[in-house]
Design a protein around this motif. Structure first.
Motif, PDB file in Angstrom:
ATOM      1  N   ALA A 204       0.849  -1.185   0.000  1.00 24.01           N
ATOM      2  CA  ALA A 204       0.000   0.000   0.000  1.00 24.01           C
ATOM      3  C   ALA A 204       0.888   1.240   0.000  1.00 24.01           C
ATOM      4  O   ALA A 204       2.054   1.181   0.400  1.00 24.01           O
ATOM      5  CB  ALA A 204      -0.910  -0.016   1.220  1.00 24.01           C
ATOM      6  N   PRO A 205       0.361   2.388  -0.441  1.00 23.88           N
ATOM      7  CA  PRO A 205       1.166   3.610  -0.486  1.00 23.88           C
ATOM      8  C   PRO A 205       1.776   3.932   0.868  1.00 23.88           C
ATOM      9  O   PRO A 205       1.085   3.931   1.894  1.00 23.88           O
ATOM     10  CB  PRO A 205       0.162   4.672  -0.911  1.00 23.88           C
ATOM     11  N   GLY A 206       3.084   4.172   0.879  1.00 27.70           N
ATOM     12  CA  GLY A 206       3.769   4.547   2.100  1.00 27.70           C
ATOM     13  C   GLY A 206       4.038   3.413   3.061  1.00 27.70           C
ATOM     14  O   GLY A 206       4.511   3.652   4.176  1.00 27.70           O
ATOM     15  N   LYS A 207       3.739   2.190   2.631  1.00 29.04           N
ATOM     16  CA  LYS A 207       3.935   1.037   3.513  1.00 29.04           C
ATOM     17  C   LYS A 207       4.893   0.040   2.885  1.00 29.04           C
ATOM     18  O   LYS A 207       5.172   0.081   1.691  1.00 29.04           O
ATOM     19  CB  LYS A 207       2.596   0.381   3.829  1.00 29.04           C
ATOM     20  N   GLN A 208       5.378  -0.894   3.677  1.00 29.73           N
ATOM     21  CA  GLN A 208       6.273  -1.909   3.167  1.00 29.73           C
ATOM     22  C   GLN A 208       5.483  -2.977   2.418  1.00 29.73           C
ATOM     23  O   GLN A 208       4.265  -3.071   2.535  1.00 29.73           O
ATOM     24  CB  GLN A 208       7.049  -2.549   4.323  1.00 29.73           C
ATOM     25  N   ARG A 209       6.225  -3.749   1.649  1.00 29.40           N
ATOM     26  CA  ARG A 209       5.613  -4.849   0.919  1.00 29.40           C
ATOM     27  C   ARG A 209       5.474  -6.038   1.871  1.00 29.40           C
ATOM     28  O   ARG A 209       6.446  -6.489   2.478  1.00 29.40           O
ATOM     29  CB  ARG A 209       6.493  -5.221  -0.279  1.00 29.40           C
TER      30      ARG A 209
ATOM     31  N   ASP B 103      -7.638  -3.520   1.908  1.00 28.22           N
ATOM     32  CA  ASP B 103      -6.959  -4.418   0.971  1.00 28.22           C
ATOM     33  C   ASP B 103      -6.409  -3.664  -0.235  1.00 28.22           C
ATOM     34  O   ASP B 103      -5.717  -4.264  -1.071  1.00 28.22           O
ATOM     35  CB  ASP B 103      -7.938  -5.495   0.471  1.00 28.22           C
ATOM     36  N   THR B 104      -6.727  -2.393  -0.323  1.00 25.94           N
ATOM     37  CA  THR B 104      -6.230  -1.585  -1.426  1.00 25.94           C
ATOM     38  C   THR B 104      -4.707  -1.544  -1.429  1.00 25.94           C
ATOM     39  O   THR B 104      -4.089  -1.183  -0.422  1.00 25.94           O
ATOM     40  CB  THR B 104      -6.786  -0.154  -1.334  1.00 25.94           C
TER      41      THR B 104
ATOM     42  N   PHE C  18      16.240 -20.427  -8.565  1.00 30.69           N
ATOM     43  CA  PHE C  18      17.637 -20.186  -8.949  1.00 30.69           C
ATOM     44  C   PHE C  18      18.335 -19.274  -7.937  1.00 30.69           C
ATOM     45  O   PHE C  18      19.127 -18.399  -8.297  1.00 30.69           O
ATOM     46  CB  PHE C  18      17.725 -19.584 -10.364  1.00 30.69           C
ATOM     47  N   ARG C  19      18.007 -19.481  -6.652  1.00 36.49           N
ATOM     48  CA  ARG C  19      18.606 -18.718  -5.553  1.00 36.49           C
ATOM     49  C   ARG C  19      18.312 -17.233  -5.647  1.00 36.49           C
ATOM     50  O   ARG C  19      19.049 -16.414  -5.100  1.00 36.49           O
ATOM     51  CB  ARG C  19      20.111 -18.959  -5.474  1.00 36.49           C
ATOM     52  N   ASN C  20      17.249 -16.897  -6.322  1.00 37.82           N
ATOM     53  CA  ASN C  20      16.815 -15.506  -6.418  1.00 37.82           C
ATOM     54  C   ASN C  20      15.320 -15.425  -6.157  1.00 37.82           C
ATOM     55  O   ASN C  20      14.613 -16.438  -6.184  1.00 37.82           O
ATOM     56  CB  ASN C  20      17.104 -14.943  -7.818  1.00 37.82           C
ATOM     57  N   THR C  21      14.866 -14.216  -5.910  1.00 37.76           N
ATOM     58  CA  THR C  21      13.432 -13.941  -5.846  1.00 37.76           C
ATOM     59  C   THR C  21      13.086 -13.049  -7.014  1.00 37.76           C
ATOM     60  O   THR C  21      13.709 -11.998  -7.210  1.00 37.76           O
ATOM     61  CB  THR C  21      13.051 -13.246  -4.530  1.00 37.76           C
ATOM     62  N   TYR C  22      12.115 -13.495  -7.780  1.00 32.82           N
ATOM     63  CA  TYR C  22      11.680 -12.757  -8.955  1.00 32.82           C
ATOM     64  C   TYR C  22      10.314 -12.145  -8.681  1.00 32.82           C
ATOM     65  O   TYR C  22       9.488 -12.729  -7.962  1.00 32.82           O
ATOM     66  CB  TYR C  22      11.614 -13.686 -10.170  1.00 32.82           C
ATOM     67  N   TRP C  23      10.091 -10.983  -9.284  1.00 31.44           N
ATOM     68  CA  TRP C  23       8.854 -10.240  -9.054  1.00 31.44           C
ATOM     69  C   TRP C  23       8.181  -9.896 -10.383  1.00 31.44           C
ATOM     70  O   TRP C  23       8.860  -9.628 -11.378  1.00 31.44           O
ATOM     71  CB  TRP C  23       9.152  -8.935  -8.304  1.00 31.44           C
ATOM     72  N   GLY C  24       6.865  -9.874 -10.323  1.00 24.22           N
ATOM     73  CA  GLY C  24       6.122  -9.340 -11.443  1.00 24.22           C
ATOM     74  C   GLY C  24       6.045  -7.827 -11.347  1.00 24.22           C
ATOM     75  O   GLY C  24       6.591  -7.216 -10.427  1.00 24.22           O
ATOM     76  N   GLN C  25       5.340  -7.232 -12.293  1.00 24.68           N
ATOM     77  CA  GLN C  25       5.250  -5.781 -12.356  1.00 24.68           C
ATOM     78  C   GLN C  25       4.193  -5.232 -11.410  1.00 24.68           C
ATOM     79  O   GLN C  25       4.173  -4.020 -11.152  1.00 24.68           O
ATOM     80  CB  GLN C  25       4.948  -5.332 -13.799  1.00 24.68           C
ATOM     81  N   GLY C  26       3.338  -6.074 -10.895  1.00 25.91           N
ATOM     82  CA  GLY C  26       2.300  -5.651  -9.966  1.00 25.91           C
ATOM     83  C   GLY C  26       0.990  -5.333 -10.663  1.00 25.91           C
ATOM     84  O   GLY C  26       0.949  -4.959 -11.835  1.00 25.91           O
ATOM     85  N   THR C  27      -0.074  -5.504  -9.919  1.00 23.70           N
ATOM     86  CA  THR C  27      -1.411  -5.157 -10.411  1.00 23.70           C
ATOM     87  C   THR C  27      -2.148  -4.418  -9.296  1.00 23.70           C
ATOM     88  O   THR C  27      -2.108  -4.828  -8.129  1.00 23.70           O
ATOM     89  CB  THR C  27      -2.183  -6.403 -10.885  1.00 23.70           C
ATOM     90  N   GLN C  28      -2.777  -3.325  -9.658  1.00 20.87           N
ATOM     91  CA  GLN C  28      -3.438  -2.470  -8.667  1.00 20.87           C
ATOM     92  C   GLN C  28      -4.809  -3.034  -8.298  1.00 20.87           C
ATOM     93  O   GLN C  28      -5.624  -3.353  -9.169  1.00 20.87           O
ATOM     94  CB  GLN C  28      -3.605  -1.054  -9.224  1.00 20.87           C
ATOM     95  N   VAL C  29      -5.045  -3.120  -7.007  1.00 26.56           N
ATOM     96  CA  VAL C  29      -6.365  -3.471  -6.477  1.00 26.56           C
ATOM     97  C   VAL C  29      -6.841  -2.289  -5.642  1.00 26.56           C
ATOM     98  O   VAL C  29      -6.160  -1.866  -4.706  1.00 26.56           O
ATOM     99  CB  VAL C  29      -6.308  -4.745  -5.619  1.00 26.56           C
ATOM    100  N   THR C  30      -7.992  -1.763  -6.005  1.00 27.20           N
ATOM    101  CA  THR C  30      -8.570  -0.640  -5.275  1.00 27.20           C
ATOM    102  C   THR C  30      -9.957  -1.040  -4.789  1.00 27.20           C
ATOM    103  O   THR C  30     -10.807  -1.433  -5.590  1.00 27.20           O
ATOM    104  CB  THR C  30      -8.661   0.611  -6.154  1.00 27.20           C
ATOM    105  N   VAL C  31     -10.153  -0.952  -3.496  1.00 24.58           N
ATOM    106  CA  VAL C  31     -11.447  -1.279  -2.892  1.00 24.58           C
ATOM    107  C   VAL C  31     -12.038   0.029  -2.375  1.00 24.58           C
ATOM    108  O   VAL C  31     -11.495   0.660  -1.476  1.00 24.58           O
ATOM    109  CB  VAL C  31     -11.305  -2.297  -1.756  1.00 24.58           C
TER     110      VAL C  31
END
Length: 116
Positions: A41-46, A90-91, A101-114
Motif C-alpha cells: 500500500a502507499p507509504g507502507k512496506q511490501r 486491501d487496497t 535459482f537462488r533468487n526472488t523474482y517479481w512481477g510488475q504488480g497489479t493495482q487493487v482498489t477497494v
C-alpha cells in the motif's frame, strides 16, 4: 529468464471479489517453485499475503485467512489469488513472486482498489 505477469486487478466495492492471476514464463515450473503474493500500500512496506510452496502447502497472512485463497494451475503454469469479501484496507499493488535459482523474482504488480 524468469518472467511473471500479473493480471486481474481493478476497482471493486467493499465486500466484492477479484481473482488475480500470475502467469510464469516456462523458465520455471510453478508446481516446483515456491510462489507467493505480496502487496504494498502507499507509504507502507511490501507484505506477504499468501504463499504456495512447491510441496503444495499454503500459508496466509492473518488478514487474508478466511477471505483469500491461493492456488495454482500446473497446466497453465499460473498461480491465482482469489480474494473475497474485500475491504478498503486491501487496497494496494499486488505482486507475484517466485523463489527460483537462488533468487526472488517479481512481477510488475497489479493495482487493487477497494472503494465505495
Amino acid at each position: 529468464q524468469v518472467q511473471l505477469v500479473e493480471s486481474g486487478g481493478g476497482l471493486v466495492q467493499p465486500g466484492g471479489s477479484l481473482r488475480l492471476s500470475c502467469e510464469a514464463s516456462r523458465s520455471i515450473i510453478v508446481s516446483r517453485t515456491n510462489m507467493a503474493w505480496y502487496r504494498q500500500a502507499p507509504g507502507k512496506q511490501r507484505d506477504l499475503v499468501a504463499a504456495v510452496l512447491s510441496g503444495g502447502s499454503t500459508n496466509y497472512a492473518d488478514s487474508a485467512k478466511g477471505r483469500f485463497t491461493i492456488s495454482r494451475d500446473n497446466a497453465q503454469n499460473t498461480v491465482y489469488l482469489q480474494m473475497n469479501n474485500l475491504r478498503i484496507d486491501d487496497t494496494a499493488v499486488y505482486y507475484c513472486s517466485a523463489a527460483a535459482f537462488r533468487n526472488t523474482y517479481w512481477g510488475q504488480g497489479t493495482q487493487v482498489t477497494v472503494s465505495s
